[in-house]
Design a protein around this motif. Structure first.
Motif, PDB file in Angstrom:
ATOM      1  N   PRO A 173       0.439  -1.503   0.304  1.00  0.00           N
ATOM      2  CA  PRO A 173      -0.096   0.117  -0.209  1.00  0.00           C
ATOM      3  C   PRO A 173       1.004   1.307   0.329  1.00  0.00           C
ATOM      4  O   PRO A 173       0.675   2.519  -0.807  1.00  0.00           O
ATOM      5  N   ILE A 174       1.905   1.110   0.696  1.00  0.00           N
ATOM      6  CA  ILE A 174       2.800   2.507   0.904  1.00  0.00           C
ATOM      7  C   ILE A 174       3.480   2.512  -0.601  1.00  0.00           C
ATOM      8  O   ILE A 174       3.115   4.155  -1.001  1.00  0.00           O
ATOM      9  N   LEU A 175       4.066   2.190  -1.105  1.00  0.00           N
ATOM     10  CA  LEU A 175       4.407   1.452  -2.810  1.00  0.00           C
ATOM     11  C   LEU A 175       3.128   2.076  -3.743  1.00  0.00           C
ATOM     12  O   LEU A 175       3.541   2.434  -4.737  1.00  0.00           O
ATOM     13  N   ASP A 176       1.934   1.508  -3.491  1.00  0.00           N
ATOM     14  CA  ASP A 176       0.710   2.014  -4.384  1.00  0.00           C
ATOM     15  C   ASP A 176       0.522   3.356  -4.606  1.00  0.00           C
ATOM     16  O   ASP A 176       0.357   4.453  -5.013  1.00  0.00           O
ATOM     17  N   ASP A 177       0.734   4.359  -3.013  1.00  0.00           N
ATOM     18  CA  ASP A 177       0.357   5.645  -2.616  1.00  0.00           C
ATOM     19  C   ASP A 177       1.359   6.020  -3.349  1.00  0.00           C
ATOM     20  O   ASP A 177       0.988   7.155  -4.115  1.00  0.00           O
ATOM     21  N   LEU A 178       2.532   5.760  -3.484  1.00  0.00           N
ATOM     22  CA  LEU A 178       3.745   6.593  -3.723  1.00  0.00           C
ATOM     23  C   LEU A 178       4.075   6.288  -5.502  1.00  0.00           C
ATOM     24  O   LEU A 178       5.163   6.427  -6.546  1.00  0.00           O
ATOM     25  N   GLN A 179       3.468   5.020  -6.186  1.00  0.00           N
ATOM     26  CA  GLN A 179       3.209   5.103  -7.982  1.00  0.00           C
ATOM     27  C   GLN A 179       4.639   4.493  -7.858  1.00  0.00           C
ATOM     28  O   GLN A 179       5.272   4.322  -8.594  1.00  0.00           O
ATOM     29  N   LEU A 180       4.885   3.529  -6.938  1.00  0.00           N
ATOM     30  CA  LEU A 180       5.592   2.409  -6.701  1.00  0.00           C
ATOM     31  C   LEU A 180       5.599   0.308  -7.087  1.00  0.00           C
ATOM     32  O   LEU A 180       4.964   0.960  -6.271  1.00  0.00           O
ATOM     33  N   GLU A 181       6.942  -0.129  -7.688  1.00  0.00           N
ATOM     34  CA  GLU A 181       6.933  -0.861  -7.686  1.00  0.00           C
ATOM     35  C   GLU A 181       7.943  -1.713  -6.750  1.00  0.00           C
ATOM     36  O   GLU A 181       8.855  -1.667  -6.593  1.00  0.00           O
ATOM     37  N   LEU A 182       7.230  -3.523  -6.540  1.00  0.00           N
ATOM     38  CA  LEU A 182       7.373  -3.818  -5.421  1.00  0.00           C
ATOM     39  C   LEU A 182       8.695  -5.400  -6.378  1.00  0.00           C
ATOM     40  O   LEU A 182       7.875  -5.756  -6.870  1.00  0.00           O
ATOM     41  N   VAL A 183       9.802  -5.363  -6.221  1.00  0.00           N
ATOM     42  CA  VAL A 183      10.546  -5.729  -6.946  1.00  0.00           C
ATOM     43  C   VAL A 183      11.042  -6.961  -6.108  1.00  0.00           C
ATOM     44  O   VAL A 183      10.936  -8.173  -6.964  1.00  0.00           O
ATOM     45  N   ARG A 204       8.213   5.285   6.171  1.00  0.00           N
ATOM     46  CA  ARG A 204       7.069   4.912   6.245  1.00  0.00           C
ATOM     47  C   ARG A 204       6.439   3.925   6.227  1.00  0.00           C
ATOM     48  O   ARG A 204       6.192   2.909   7.583  1.00  0.00           O
ATOM     49  N   LEU A 205       7.478   2.641   6.181  1.00  0.00           N
ATOM     50  CA  LEU A 205       7.703   1.287   6.445  1.00  0.00           C
ATOM     51  C   LEU A 205       7.920   0.832   7.742  1.00  0.00           C
ATOM     52  O   LEU A 205       7.524   0.291   8.308  1.00  0.00           O
ATOM     53  N   GLY A 206       8.712   1.215   7.828  1.00  0.00           N
ATOM     54  CA  GLY A 206       9.764   1.565   9.111  1.00  0.00           C
ATOM     55  C   GLY A 206       8.679   1.501  10.445  1.00  0.00           C
ATOM     56  O   GLY A 206       8.573   1.000  11.780  1.00  0.00           O
ATOM     57  N   GLU A 207       8.161   3.299  10.571  1.00  0.00           N
ATOM     58  CA  GLU A 207       6.675   3.524  11.050  1.00  0.00           C
ATOM     59  C   GLU A 207       5.620   1.937  11.525  1.00  0.00           C
ATOM     60  O   GLU A 207       5.898   1.665  12.802  1.00  0.00           O
ATOM     61  N   LYS A 208       5.080   0.985   9.965  1.00  0.00           N
ATOM     62  CA  LYS A 208       4.393   0.248  10.212  1.00  0.00           C
ATOM     63  C   LYS A 208       4.601  -1.014  11.048  1.00  0.00           C
ATOM     64  O   LYS A 208       4.296  -1.733  11.899  1.00  0.00           O
ATOM     65  N   LEU A 209       6.315  -0.785  10.330  1.00  0.00           N
ATOM     66  CA  LEU A 209       7.322  -2.095  11.250  1.00  0.00           C
ATOM     67  C   LEU A 209       7.386  -2.395  12.031  1.00  0.00           C
ATOM     68  O   LEU A 209       6.984  -3.089  13.459  1.00  0.00           O
ATOM     69  N   ASP A 210       7.604  -0.665  12.834  1.00  0.00           N
ATOM     70  CA  ASP A 210       7.437  -0.377  14.370  1.00  0.00           C
ATOM     71  C   ASP A 210       6.140  -0.856  14.977  1.00  0.00           C
ATOM     72  O   ASP A 210       5.946  -0.805  16.646  1.00  0.00           O
TER      73      ASP A 210
END
Length: 155
Positions: free
Chosen positions: A14-24, A58-64
């Motif tokens: 969801p974070i990547l989608d929001d930023l229009q990025l792709e998870l490789v 953003r991911l760090g916050e979610k992981l925390d």
């Protein structure tokens, strides 16, 4: 409990989608005494360090918040680089026309490693033009026999 990489993917997409990025790719590995959680992200014209930083924050916050990893680890977010791994069918589709390096689980035409131009991918078979001495030969590799694949750097 799900694998760490599955949980991280659920949080990251969801974070990547929001930023229009792709998870490789996602790696969760122990190197020496340290654990590393690595995300490789990309977009059409490549990602920059600022985008990697935003995703990391953003991911760090979610992981925390969720705390799915029971021990200390280093979170790294980066571009997949020039030798981008090819994991999903869509990766192979995007790579048609490019130089690739393919390793197979079992021999195909007596070999387990191929480097050449990916000329076709139909979802079930890859066609790769490999140079053998002075000629080019097309090799057909069943998609389900691909163990590892990446883009190849051409000099």
């Amino acid at each position: 409990m799900s694998k760490v990489t599955d949980i991280v993917e659920e949080l990251a997409v969801p974070i990547l989608d929001d930023l229009q990025l792709e998870l490789v790719d996602i790696e969760y590995v122990k190197e020496g005494k340290n654990w590393y959680l690595r995300l490789f992200i990309d977009k059409e014209n490549g990602v920059d360090i600022e985008e990697c930083g935003i995703v990391s924050e953003r991911l760090g916050e979610k992981l925390d918040e969720m705390d799915p990893i029971p021990h200390n680890y280093f979170l790294e977010v980066s571009s997949p680089g020039a030798e981008r791994p090819l994991k999903k069918a869509q990766d192979f589709t995007k790579a048609v026309g490019k130089q690739v390096n393919i390793k197979t689980y079992e021999p195909v035409e007596g070999e387990k490693e191929f480097e050449g131009k990916l000329t076709e991918f139909n979802g079930e078979t890859l066609k790769i033009d490999v140079k053998i001495k002075t000629r080019t030969k097309t090799i057909e590799i069943p998609y389900n026999k691909v163990a590892k694949a990446r883009l190849a750097v051409v000099f």
